[in-house]
Design an enzyme around this catalytic site. Structure first.
Site, PDB file in Angstrom:
ATOM      1  N   ASP A  84       0.649  -1.239  -0.016  1.00 27.76           N
ATOM      2  CA  ASP A  84      -0.203  -0.046  -0.034  1.00 27.76           C
ATOM      3  C   ASP A  84       0.683   1.349   0.025  1.00 27.76           C
ATOM      4  OD1 ASP A  84      -2.309   1.524   0.159  1.00 27.76           O
ATOM      5  OD2 ASP A  84      -2.582   1.485   2.215  1.00 27.76           O
ATOM      6  N   GLY A 209     -11.303   4.846   2.777  1.00 27.28           N
ATOM      7  CA  GLY A 209     -12.417   4.086   3.108  1.00 27.28           C
ATOM      8  C   GLY A 209     -13.249   4.625   4.430  1.00 27.28           C
TER       9      GLY A 209
END
Length: 287
Positions: A84, A209
């Protein structure tokens, strides 16, 4: 067995749902996420930031842990192990360590440099069957020292990066890492629609998110988002459950101080949060 994220994201885009990327920070988090994915028969992406990779004793350690768990827990759903917000050097290390997917975050570089480094990594990944995510338009907040203000991506630059052959694209649409402030203006669906028009069927990625209203999440999925990243929300529920356990004095009862007992409430909280997100994203039963 670890798999590339490409096939699962192509299926998600075609099926109008999204696959969740849930970041892992230790054994307990990894186990909780894998078990939930198996229970719900959902594909899943395990995200590892460079900071988390260092904390867990390096990328080869992470690969060994995840592969061992998949085998020992009898996990049969598709699982991708994904770097990530990786640097160029971090991406190369993860490729060599055995990750099945990487993200190169070149969003803070001039577009020419982003294109050059992304191209090199695309070539390396595709030879090895590894999926690769690129980013245009910095995501707000901070991730391992990379700070963004939540800029909206330039759709033309998105097309330039997408045309390099990446498998998924993170485009900034006003989203941020961490907890959203009260004055956050929401996602820019105008930007998302413009990016979608430029990149066509490219699976899009929504970072940050945590805290995005459910209706905005489902609208983003309808506009081509096929991967949604969740980290902060798991951290928050893990911390809350652990704090309650200690403040209730349960760690002082019997062998409640045993780390396996101490961390269990937090792990259960992560399972509940991952289940909630998988249901929202529509990935349940899509393995």
């Amino acid at each position: 067995m670890l798999v590339s994220a490409k096939e699962m994201l192509d299926k998600a885009r075609e099926g109008h749902y999204a696959v969740g990327q849930f970041n892992i920070n230790n054994l307990e988090w990894t186990k909780a996420i894998l078990q939930t994915a198996q229970e719900l028969q959902s594909p899943v992406i395990l995200g590892v930031s460079e900071g988390a990779g260092k904390y867990m004793c390096g990328y080869t350690t992470v690969v060994g842990m995840v592969k061992g768990m998949i085998n020992e827990l009898g996990i049969t759903v598709p699982v991708a192990l994904h770097l990530d917000h990786g640097t160029y050097e971090g991406a190369k290390k993860c490729i060599n360590a055995g990750f099945s997917s990487i993200m190169f975050d070149g969003s803070h570089y001039p577009i020419e440099d982003n294109i050059r480094m992304t191209t090199e990594l695309v070539n390396a990944c595709h030879v090895l069957g590894i999926s690769i995510e690129a980013e245009v338009g910095a995501i707000g907040g901070e991730e391992d020292g990379v700070i963004g203000r939540g800029e909206c991506a330039d759709p033309n630059e998105c097309k330039m990066i997408a045309d390099l052959g990446v498998d998924m694209l993170a485009a900034g649409i006003g989203n941020i890492h961490g907890v959203y402030p009260a004055n956050w203006e929401g996602l820019s669906f105008e930007t998302l629609a413009a990016v979608k028009e430029k990149v066509g069927d490219m699976p899009l990625v929504l970072h940050g998110g945590t805290g995005i209203p459910d209706d905005q999440v489902t609208k983003a999925i309808s506009l081509g988002v096929a991967k949604i990243n969740v980290n902060t929300e798991c951290q928050l529920v893990f911390a809350e459950a652990t704090r309650k356990y200690i403040e209730a004095g349960k760690d002082q009862q019997g062998k409640g101080f045993d780390p396996r007992k101490l961390l269990a409430p937090g792990a259960e909280a992560i399972k509940a949060k991952v289940k909630e997100k998988m249901e929202l994203f529509g990935s349940v039963g899509k393995a």
